[in-house]
Design an enzyme around this catalytic site. Sequence first.
Site, PDB file in Angstrom:
ATOM      1  N   ALA A 245      -0.211  -3.583   1.864  1.00  0.00           N
ATOM      2  CA  ALA A 245       0.510  -3.219   0.646  1.00  0.00           C
ATOM      3  C   ALA A 245      -0.521  -3.180  -0.472  1.00  0.00           C
ATOM      4  O   ALA A 245      -1.570  -3.827  -0.382  1.00  0.00           O
ATOM      5  CB  ALA A 245       1.568  -4.268   0.354  1.00  0.00           C
TER       6      ALA A 245
ATOM      7  N   GLY B 121       0.579  -4.918   5.454  1.00  0.00           N
ATOM      8  CA  GLY B 121       1.590  -3.861   5.602  1.00  0.00           C
ATOM      9  C   GLY B 121       1.151  -2.755   6.555  1.00  0.00           C
ATOM     10  O   GLY B 121       1.989  -2.049   7.121  1.00  0.00           O
TER      11      GLY B 121
ATOM     12  N   GLU C 200       1.947  -4.047   9.882  1.00  0.00           N
ATOM     13  CA  GLU C 200       3.414  -4.002   9.979  1.00  0.00           C
ATOM     14  C   GLU C 200       3.908  -2.575  10.214  1.00  0.00           C
ATOM     15  O   GLU C 200       4.849  -2.346  10.968  1.00  0.00           O
ATOM     16  CB  GLU C 200       4.030  -4.582   8.695  1.00  0.00           C
ATOM     17  CG  GLU C 200       3.789  -6.082   8.576  1.00  0.00           C
ATOM     18  CD  GLU C 200       4.209  -6.649   7.225  1.00  0.00           C
ATOM     19  OE1 GLU C 200       3.613  -6.231   6.212  1.00  0.00           O
ATOM     20  OE2 GLU C 200       5.121  -7.487   7.177  1.00  0.00           O
TER      21      GLU C 200
ATOM     22  N   GLU D 190      -2.087 -12.088   4.640  1.00  0.00           N
ATOM     23  CA  GLU D 190      -1.337 -12.443   3.429  1.00  0.00           C
ATOM     24  C   GLU D 190      -1.585 -13.877   2.966  1.00  0.00           C
ATOM     25  O   GLU D 190      -1.572 -14.148   1.770  1.00  0.00           O
ATOM     26  CB  GLU D 190       0.166 -12.221   3.650  1.00  0.00           C
ATOM     27  CG  GLU D 190       0.599 -10.766   3.691  1.00  0.00           C
ATOM     28  CD  GLU D 190       0.477 -10.123   5.065  1.00  0.00           C
ATOM     29  OE1 GLU D 190      -0.094 -10.751   5.980  1.00  0.00           O
ATOM     30  OE2 GLU D 190       0.954  -8.992   5.219  1.00  0.00           O
TER      31      GLU D 190
HETATM   32  N1  COA Z   1      -4.466  -3.011  -1.992  1.00  0.00           N
HETATM   33  C1  COA Z   1      -5.066  -2.387  -3.003  1.00  0.00           C
HETATM   34  N2  COA Z   1      -6.311  -1.913  -2.936  1.00  0.00           N
HETATM   35  C2  COA Z   1      -6.969  -2.072  -1.790  1.00  0.00           C
HETATM   36  C3  COA Z   1      -6.403  -2.712  -0.671  1.00  0.00           C
HETATM   37  C4  COA Z   1      -5.093  -3.201  -0.815  1.00  0.00           C
HETATM   38  N3  COA Z   1      -4.455  -3.801   0.197  1.00  0.00           N
HETATM   39  N4  COA Z   1      -7.308  -2.733   0.322  1.00  0.00           N
HETATM   40  C5  COA Z   1      -8.399  -2.116  -0.134  1.00  0.00           C
HETATM   41  N5  COA Z   1      -8.202  -1.713  -1.414  1.00  0.00           N
HETATM   42  C6  COA Z   1      -9.132  -1.010  -2.290  1.00  0.00           C
HETATM   43  C7  COA Z   1     -10.215  -1.916  -2.840  1.00  0.00           C
HETATM   44  O1  COA Z   1      -9.729  -2.632  -3.955  1.00  0.00           O
HETATM   45  C8  COA Z   1     -11.271  -0.913  -3.196  1.00  0.00           C
HETATM   46  O2  COA Z   1     -10.913  -0.266  -4.400  1.00  0.00           O
HETATM   47  P1  COA Z   1     -12.022   0.024  -5.573  1.00  0.00           P
HETATM   48  O3  COA Z   1     -13.046   0.894  -4.882  1.00  0.00           O
HETATM   49  O4  COA Z   1     -11.259   0.719  -6.618  1.00  0.00           O
HETATM   50  O5  COA Z   1     -12.558  -1.307  -5.942  1.00  0.00           O
HETATM   51  C9  COA Z   1     -11.156   0.119  -2.082  1.00  0.00           C
HETATM   52  O6  COA Z   1      -9.845  -0.034  -1.550  1.00  0.00           O
HETATM   53  C10 COA Z   1     -12.163  -0.079  -0.977  1.00  0.00           C
HETATM   54  O7  COA Z   1     -12.017  -1.403  -0.476  1.00  0.00           O
HETATM   55  P2  COA Z   1     -13.250  -2.428  -0.326  1.00  0.00           P
HETATM   56  O8  COA Z   1     -12.687  -3.810  -0.345  1.00  0.00           O
HETATM   57  O9  COA Z   1     -14.304  -2.113  -1.325  1.00  0.00           O
HETATM   58  O10 COA Z   1     -13.760  -2.023   1.133  1.00  0.00           O
HETATM   59  P3  COA Z   1     -14.508  -2.958   2.205  1.00  0.00           P
HETATM   60  O11 COA Z   1     -14.951  -2.038   3.289  1.00  0.00           O
HETATM   61  O12 COA Z   1     -15.504  -3.825   1.553  1.00  0.00           O
HETATM   62  O13 COA Z   1     -13.345  -3.938   2.773  1.00  0.00           O
HETATM   63  C11 COA Z   1     -11.125  -4.450   3.610  1.00  0.00           C
HETATM   64  C12 COA Z   1     -12.259  -3.403   3.485  1.00  0.00           C
HETATM   65  C13 COA Z   1      -9.932  -3.748   4.217  1.00  0.00           C
HETATM   66  C14 COA Z   1     -11.608  -5.592   4.528  1.00  0.00           C
HETATM   67  C15 COA Z   1     -10.794  -5.031   2.218  1.00  0.00           C
HETATM   68  O14 COA Z   1     -10.545  -3.934   1.350  1.00  0.00           O
HETATM   69  C16 COA Z   1      -9.580  -5.922   2.191  1.00  0.00           C
HETATM   70  O15 COA Z   1      -9.663  -7.084   2.566  1.00  0.00           O
HETATM   71  N6  COA Z   1      -8.436  -5.381   1.710  1.00  0.00           N
HETATM   72  C17 COA Z   1      -7.216  -6.163   1.525  1.00  0.00           C
HETATM   73  C18 COA Z   1      -6.554  -6.465   2.832  1.00  0.00           C
HETATM   74  C19 COA Z   1      -5.307  -7.301   2.609  1.00  0.00           C
HETATM   75  O16 COA Z   1      -5.351  -8.433   2.175  1.00  0.00           O
HETATM   76  N7  COA Z   1      -4.149  -6.702   2.949  1.00  0.00           N
HETATM   77  C20 COA Z   1      -2.892  -7.377   2.862  1.00  0.00           C
HETATM   78  C21 COA Z   1      -2.231  -7.075   1.580  1.00  0.00           C
HETATM   79  S1  COA Z   1      -0.702  -7.948   1.430  1.00  0.00           S
END
Ligand code: COA
Length: 263
Positions: free
Chosen positions: A72, A117, A120, A140
């Site tokens: 999400a 999400g 999910e 989460e």
């Molecule tokens: N919601 C909003 N933005 C998200 C996102 C999310 N769930 N997941 C990634 N993004 C965004 C990042 O903020 C970043 O945006 P920016 O370039 O404007 O700063 C962009 O996507 C790229 O992500 P980044 O974190 O820089 O890539 P990465 O390769 O270093 O890491 C992940 C990838 C997926 C491991 C990491 O983005 C992450 O942990 N995301 C969240 C996962 C999460 O907790 N999901 C559950 C949500 S309830």
Amino acid sequence: MNQQNWGSFQTLLGHLEEDVLTLIINRPDKMNALNQTVLSELEQAITQIEQDQRVKGIILTGAGEKAFVAGADISEFKSADVTRAMEMAAKGQAIFDRLEKNNKPIIAAVNGFALGGGCELAMACHIRIATAQARFGQPEVNLGLIPGYGGTQRLTQLVGRGKALEIMMTGNMIDAGQALQIGLVNYVVEAAKLMEEAKKLMRAILTKGPQAVAKVIQAVEACFDKTKNGYQEEVELFGQCFGTAEMEEGVSAFLEKRKPKFS
Ligand code: COA
């Protein structure tokens, strides 16, 4: 093969190739995170899928090479209070429920991160195929949250209580091999072959009787619906097959030693 654009959305792309719709979550710069626009458009797309007779099967995937869906959209959480959060979870659950209960087969082609999400969403599809680079998780708890789009229920159903609790309590990611081992995905394939393999599997399903396939989905659904007796549901659905043109064709073809042709 002839491909035509399907639907008109801001955050989704649709391509129809014969009778198979590829639906792509398209926010690659945000790892295809599910914001409210994506969710609303997914809901619209499901309605269109249900109404569009040309669409017989759906493959759901994410744009770009890194993510299926990384969860999400966390940026929308900051402003939410208890009531708003409950509304968001209820909306997400209702949409994913419509995917899971859809009459038409839906395959998730998981091309990268499937977190929160995203995991999910993949679990709400009927079948999951992943690339070797895909990563799954319900992170989460790292945010002081729990899954809200059905994850606590579907992950437990798919992989069992012990593994589901571990994945959700640690928030750790698992790789595609581990996801295969615990039954979270059906197949792991090379990235270059993901869509080809998903289409091949979909084609195999689409050679079967569509009403029978829909009834399989419905009967399996009943197993997880506490208001239903799954065995009774099976009796009724099995009975309903009799007298359909599909069953007539399937049984006749077998007796005449030829391949059935379902329409
Ligand atoms: N919601 C909003 N933005 C998200 C996102 C999310 N769930 N997941 C990634 N993004 C965004 C990042 O903020 C970043 O945006 P920016 O370039 O404007 O700063 C962009 O996507 C790229 O992500 P980044 O974190 O820089 O890539 P990465 O390769 O270093 O890491 C992940 C990838 C997926 C491991 C990491 O983005 C992450 O942990 N995301 C969240 C996962 C999460 O907790 N999901 C559950 C949500 S309830």
